[in-house]
Design an enzyme around this catalytic site. Structure first.
Site: not given
Ligand code: ADP
Length: 162
Positions: A41, A90
């Site tokens: 990304k 989630r």
């Molecule tokens: P990636 O690009 O690896 O998905 P993210 O930063 O989006 O990285 O997310 C990292 C982790 O945090 C993943 O396991 C994702 O499911 C979790 N995550 C993202 N948003 C939330 C949320 N609102 N509550 C709990 N866990 C979350």
């Protein structure tokens, strides 16, 4: 207690991520929050900015360390002595990707287990993407992210970068 690692893009860290960090920091002696540098990304925040925001958010959590990494997550886990990977779930829509990732990681490095934490209902709709979208339209995002993150997003929006 094993060392755990919570990997992700954290672009930027949200209250949903922080909820997972705080809860897993209580479960393990040490939690390494691992910020992925080479994300496919195009991140809004540089890796240095993402790490700095996470460090600011986690400064009251003595057993949490924030590091950045490139390459395979399991390699970084092993290099840091972590045998548990923490991921947040989630909704059912997260499940398919996450289970694939967990199985792949386990196949590559059988010594590493993935632990899924169910997101608190309160943050179950929240994602970094949604927060960035809101910031782009100058919506106040302070209910979704820590004050330092809200301020960083406000600055990016002001510069027209979100
Ligand atoms: P990636 O690009 O690896 O998905 P993210 O930063 O989006 O990285 O997310 C990292 C982790 O945090 C993943 O396991 C994702 O499911 C979790 N995550 C993202 N948003 C939330 C949320 N609102 N509550 C709990 N866990 C979350």
């Amino acid at each position: 207690m094993p060392i755990a690692m919570y990997p992700g893009s954290f672009d930027p860290v949200t209250n949903g991520h922080l909820d997972i960090i705080k809860r897993s920091a209580r479960m393990f002696d040490k939690l390494i929050v691992a910020v992925l540098i080479n994300s496919a990304k195009h991140p809004l925040f540089t890796v240095e900015e993402r790490v700095a925001l996470l460090r600011e958010c986690c400064r009251d959590l003595p057993n949490v360390e924030v590091k950045s990494f490139d390459g395979l997550t399991v390699d970084f886990a092993r290099a840091n002595g972590a045998s548990v990977m923490v991921r947040g779930l989630r909704a059912v829509t997260d499940f398919e990707d996450e289970i694939q990732l967990a199985h792949t990681n386990h196949a590559i490095m059988p010594g590493i287990e993935t632990v899924f934490l169910a997101t608190s209902i309160r943050w179950s709709y929240l994602s970094s993407t949604v927060v960035k979208e809101a910031a782009h339209y100058h919506v106040d995002v302070s209910q979704f992210v820590a004050p330092c993150v809200a301020e960083a997003l406000r600055k990016k929006a002001e510069q027209g970068n979100v």
